[in-house]
Design a protein around this motif. Structure first.
Motif, PDB file in Angstrom:
ATOM      1  N   ILE A  32       0.835  -1.203   0.000  1.00  0.00           N
ATOM      2  CA  ILE A  32       0.000   0.000   0.000  1.00  0.00           C
ATOM      3  C   ILE A  32       0.867   1.249   0.000  1.00  0.00           C
ATOM      4  N   GLU A  33       1.904   1.255   0.833  1.00  0.00           N
ATOM      5  CA  GLU A  33       2.800   2.408   0.875  1.00  0.00           C
ATOM      6  C   GLU A  33       3.528   2.593  -0.456  1.00  0.00           C
ATOM      7  N   GLU A  34       3.933   1.502  -1.076  1.00  0.00           N
ATOM      8  CA  GLU A  34       4.584   1.560  -2.386  1.00  0.00           C
ATOM      9  C   GLU A  34       3.645   2.201  -3.407  1.00  0.00           C
ATOM     10  N   TYR A  35       2.394   1.769  -3.385  1.00  0.00           N
ATOM     11  CA  TYR A  35       1.396   2.308  -4.304  1.00  0.00           C
ATOM     12  C   TYR A  35       1.164   3.802  -4.059  1.00  0.00           C
ATOM     13  N   LEU A  36       0.992   4.178  -2.800  1.00  0.00           N
ATOM     14  CA  LEU A  36       0.755   5.590  -2.476  1.00  0.00           C
ATOM     15  C   LEU A  36       1.954   6.451  -2.865  1.00  0.00           C
ATOM     16  N   PHE A  37       3.156   5.932  -2.647  1.00  0.00           N
ATOM     17  CA  PHE A  37       4.362   6.649  -3.046  1.00  0.00           C
ATOM     18  C   PHE A  37       4.387   6.836  -4.561  1.00  0.00           C
ATOM     19  N   SER A  38       4.021   5.786  -5.293  1.00  0.00           N
ATOM     20  CA  SER A  38       4.011   5.894  -6.756  1.00  0.00           C
ATOM     21  C   SER A  38       2.988   6.930  -7.219  1.00  0.00           C
ATOM     22  N   LEU A  39       1.860   7.027  -6.523  1.00  0.00           N
ATOM     23  CA  LEU A  39       0.874   8.063  -6.861  1.00  0.00           C
ATOM     24  C   LEU A  39       1.462   9.456  -6.693  1.00  0.00           C
ATOM     25  N   LYS A  40       2.152   9.666  -5.585  1.00  0.00           N
ATOM     26  CA  LYS A  40       2.738  10.978  -5.289  1.00  0.00           C
ATOM     27  C   LYS A  40       3.902  11.308  -6.219  1.00  0.00           C
ATOM     28  N   SER A  41       4.486  10.283  -6.851  1.00  0.00           N
ATOM     29  CA  SER A  41       5.658  10.484  -7.696  1.00  0.00           C
ATOM     30  C   SER A  41       5.311  10.719  -9.162  1.00  0.00           C
ATOM     31  N   LYS A  42       4.050  10.550  -9.531  1.00  0.00           N
ATOM     32  CA  LYS A  42       3.638  10.689 -10.931  1.00  0.00           C
ATOM     33  C   LYS A  42       3.537  12.151 -11.338  1.00  0.00           C
ATOM     34  N   GLU A  43       3.720  12.364 -12.623  1.00  0.00           N
ATOM     35  CA  GLU A  43       3.486  13.676 -13.214  1.00  0.00           C
ATOM     36  C   GLU A  43       2.326  13.540 -14.179  1.00  0.00           C
ATOM     37  N   PRO A  44       1.331  14.335 -14.145  1.00  0.00           N
ATOM     38  CA  PRO A  44       1.082  15.309 -13.088  1.00  0.00           C
ATOM     39  C   PRO A  44       0.700  14.596 -11.786  1.00  0.00           C
ATOM     40  N   VAL A  45       1.010  15.231 -10.697  1.00  0.00           N
ATOM     41  CA  VAL A  45       0.699  14.681  -9.379  1.00  0.00           C
ATOM     42  C   VAL A  45      -0.824  14.631  -9.231  1.00  0.00           C
ATOM     43  N   PRO A  46      -1.356  13.466  -8.833  1.00  0.00           N
ATOM     44  CA  PRO A  46      -2.812  13.379  -8.633  1.00  0.00           C
ATOM     45  C   PRO A  46      -3.277  14.360  -7.553  1.00  0.00           C
ATOM     46  N   SER A  47      -4.524  14.715  -7.631  1.00  0.00           N
ATOM     47  CA  SER A  47      -5.076  15.645  -6.651  1.00  0.00           C
ATOM     48  C   SER A  47      -5.044  15.035  -5.254  1.00  0.00           C
ATOM     49  N   GLU A  48      -5.068  15.889  -4.258  1.00  0.00           N
ATOM     50  CA  GLU A  48      -5.128  15.415  -2.866  1.00  0.00           C
ATOM     51  C   GLU A  48      -6.396  14.597  -2.645  1.00  0.00           C
ATOM     52  N   THR A  49      -7.461  14.959  -3.338  1.00  0.00           N
ATOM     53  CA  THR A  49      -8.717  14.222  -3.201  1.00  0.00           C
ATOM     54  C   THR A  49      -8.533  12.781  -3.671  1.00  0.00           C
ATOM     55  N   MET A  50      -7.870  12.587  -4.805  1.00  0.00           N
ATOM     56  CA  MET A  50      -7.621  11.230  -5.303  1.00  0.00           C
ATOM     57  C   MET A  50      -6.785  10.446  -4.287  1.00  0.00           C
ATOM     58  N   PHE A  51      -5.789  11.092  -3.735  1.00  0.00           N
ATOM     59  CA  PHE A  51      -4.944  10.448  -2.736  1.00  0.00           C
ATOM     60  C   PHE A  51      -5.780  10.062  -1.511  1.00  0.00           C
TER      61      PHE A  51
END
Length: 85
Positions: free
Chosen positions: A61-80
């Motif tokens: 789960i942490e790996e997945y969340l980190f990958s979300l935060k590392s993408k361009e464009p960064v997903p919205s905080e709502t998506m996170f």
């Protein structure tokens, strides 16, 4: 086929987890729109690992969340937030 339907088709056990999730969302009085958005986040997570989210480890789960935060464009905080709910 939308993302949720794809997860139901491709990930064993996702339909059952998704139905329980919908029941909780409705009990908590959240809107249909919110349940769809949360459902998409769950489906995306399930498809990423080919496992229902309840069978993922903390590290996955942490790996997945980190990958979300590392993408361009960064997903919205709502998506996170939808993903970690």
């Amino acid at each position: 086929m939308n993302l949720i339907e794809r997860a139901i088709f491709e990930v064993d056990g996702f339909q059952e987890v998704y139905e329980k999730f919908l029941r909780k969302i409705r009990i908590n009085g959240l809107s249909v729109s919110t349940s769809i958005n949360y459902g998409r986040a769950l489906a995306h997570l399930a498809l990423q690992f080919r496992l229902v989210p309840t069978k993922l480890t903390q590290e996955q789960i942490e790996e997945y969340l980190f990958s979300l935060k590392s993408k361009e464009p960064v997903p919205s905080e709502t998506m996170f937030k939808f993903t970690i709910y």
